[in-house]
Design a protein around this motif. Structure first.
Motif, PDB file in Angstrom:
ATOM      1  N   ALA A   8      57.178  80.585  62.975  1.00  0.00           N
ATOM      2  CA  ALA A   8      57.244  81.802  62.380  1.00  0.00           C
ATOM      3  C   ALA A   8      56.719  81.445  60.926  1.00  0.00           C
ATOM      4  O   ALA A   8      56.538  80.378  60.498  1.00  0.00           O
ATOM      5  CB  ALA A   8      58.625  82.461  62.326  1.00  0.00           C
ATOM      6  N   PRO A   9      56.417  82.454  60.169  1.00  0.00           N
ATOM      7  CA  PRO A   9      55.820  82.387  58.750  1.00  0.00           C
ATOM      8  C   PRO A   9      56.827  81.562  57.947  1.00  0.00           C
ATOM      9  O   PRO A   9      56.519  80.569  57.081  1.00  0.00           O
ATOM     10  CB  PRO A   9      55.705  83.828  58.114  1.00  0.00           C
ATOM     11  N   ASP A  10      58.267  81.629  58.154  1.00  0.00           N
ATOM     12  CA  ASP A  10      59.055  80.935  57.161  1.00  0.00           C
ATOM     13  C   ASP A  10      59.335  79.453  57.644  1.00  0.00           C
ATOM     14  O   ASP A  10      60.058  78.864  57.000  1.00  0.00           O
ATOM     15  CB  ASP A  10      60.663  81.642  57.347  1.00  0.00           C
ATOM     16  N   ARG A  16      53.756  72.647  60.839  1.00  0.00           N
ATOM     17  CA  ARG A  16      52.508  71.929  60.328  1.00  0.00           C
ATOM     18  C   ARG A  16      52.880  70.316  60.295  1.00  0.00           C
ATOM     19  O   ARG A  16      52.062  69.292  60.694  1.00  0.00           O
ATOM     20  CB  ARG A  16      52.106  71.862  58.773  1.00  0.00           C
ATOM     21  N   ASP A  17      54.174  69.936  59.759  1.00  0.00           N
ATOM     22  CA  ASP A  17      54.686  68.728  59.875  1.00  0.00           C
ATOM     23  C   ASP A  17      54.674  68.029  61.143  1.00  0.00           C
ATOM     24  O   ASP A  17      54.529  67.226  61.537  1.00  0.00           O
ATOM     25  CB  ASP A  17      56.148  68.614  59.159  1.00  0.00           C
ATOM     26  N   ALA A  18      55.306  68.903  62.147  1.00  0.00           N
ATOM     27  CA  ALA A  18      55.187  68.653  63.627  1.00  0.00           C
ATOM     28  C   ALA A  18      53.968  68.420  64.399  1.00  0.00           C
ATOM     29  O   ALA A  18      53.684  67.479  64.912  1.00  0.00           O
ATOM     30  CB  ALA A  18      55.952  69.652  64.374  1.00  0.00           C
ATOM     31  N   LEU A  19      52.903  69.289  63.862  1.00  0.00           N
ATOM     32  CA  LEU A  19      51.511  68.962  64.519  1.00  0.00           C
ATOM     33  C   LEU A  19      51.012  67.415  63.756  1.00  0.00           C
ATOM     34  O   LEU A  19      50.231  67.073  64.653  1.00  0.00           O
ATOM     35  CB  LEU A  19      50.615  70.239  64.125  1.00  0.00           C
TER      36      LEU A  19
END
Length: 167
Positions: A8-10, A16-19
């Motif tokens: 979600a936006p929050d 991003r870190d997981a990807l």
């Protein structure tokens, strides 16, 4: 300990870190535009098919270079080597960074960066709207390889693999 979240936006930073935990190659895509040669550093690249030979990459729609890159009829995707970090950084900042590398032009007027571990010269097969990116599928017309060592991107850092015979 594991951590789960709903994208979600929050939770965008966590997403991003997981990807970023998936290692990718470091590439520069180049094309010809009405204003001249243009390039961009990308890590959203993968092979799609061997028969026919297809690859894809995904420019962000918020990039000022998106429209020119997404509308090109041909492009070259360059797998960047460990000796090309300055070139890769330059194309991350500006699309006109050709003064940082040796390059030539293909018979189709596509800018080609020299000395890359691999280079794929393509014509566009498909453009697919995909949220905040466009998926560009290219049909590979020519491949060029060299013995250069490819650069890898993982968790926000550039690196390379250690080969078993390097130990």
């Amino acid at each position: 300990m594991t951590d789960s979240f709903i994208p979600a936006p929050d939770t965008a930073r966590e997403m991003r870190d997981a990807l970023g935990l998936f290692a990718t190659g470091v590439t520069v895509v180049t094309c010809q535009t009405p204003r001249g040669p243009l390039g961009i550093t990308v890590n959203s690249f993968t092979s799609v098919s061997m028969d026919p030979p297809l690859i894809l990459w995904c420019p962000a729609k918020k990039s000022r270079r998106h429209d020119a890159l997404a509308s090109a009829h041909r492009f070259a995707l360059h797998v960047m080597g460990e000796e090309q970090d300055d070139v890769t950084r330059a194309f991350a900042r500006t699309g006109e960074a050709f003064d940082t590398c040796d390059w030539d032009v293909s018979e189709h007027d596509v800018p080609l960066i020299e000395g890359c571990p691999a280079r794929f010269e393509c014509h566009i097969r498909d453009r697919i709207d995909a949220g905040d990116h466009t998926v560009i599928i290219g049909h590979v017309d020519r491949v060029t390889t060299s013995p250069a060592i490819p650069r890898v991107f993982l968790a926000g850092n550039w690196g390379q693999f250690l080969h078993a015979d390097d130990n």
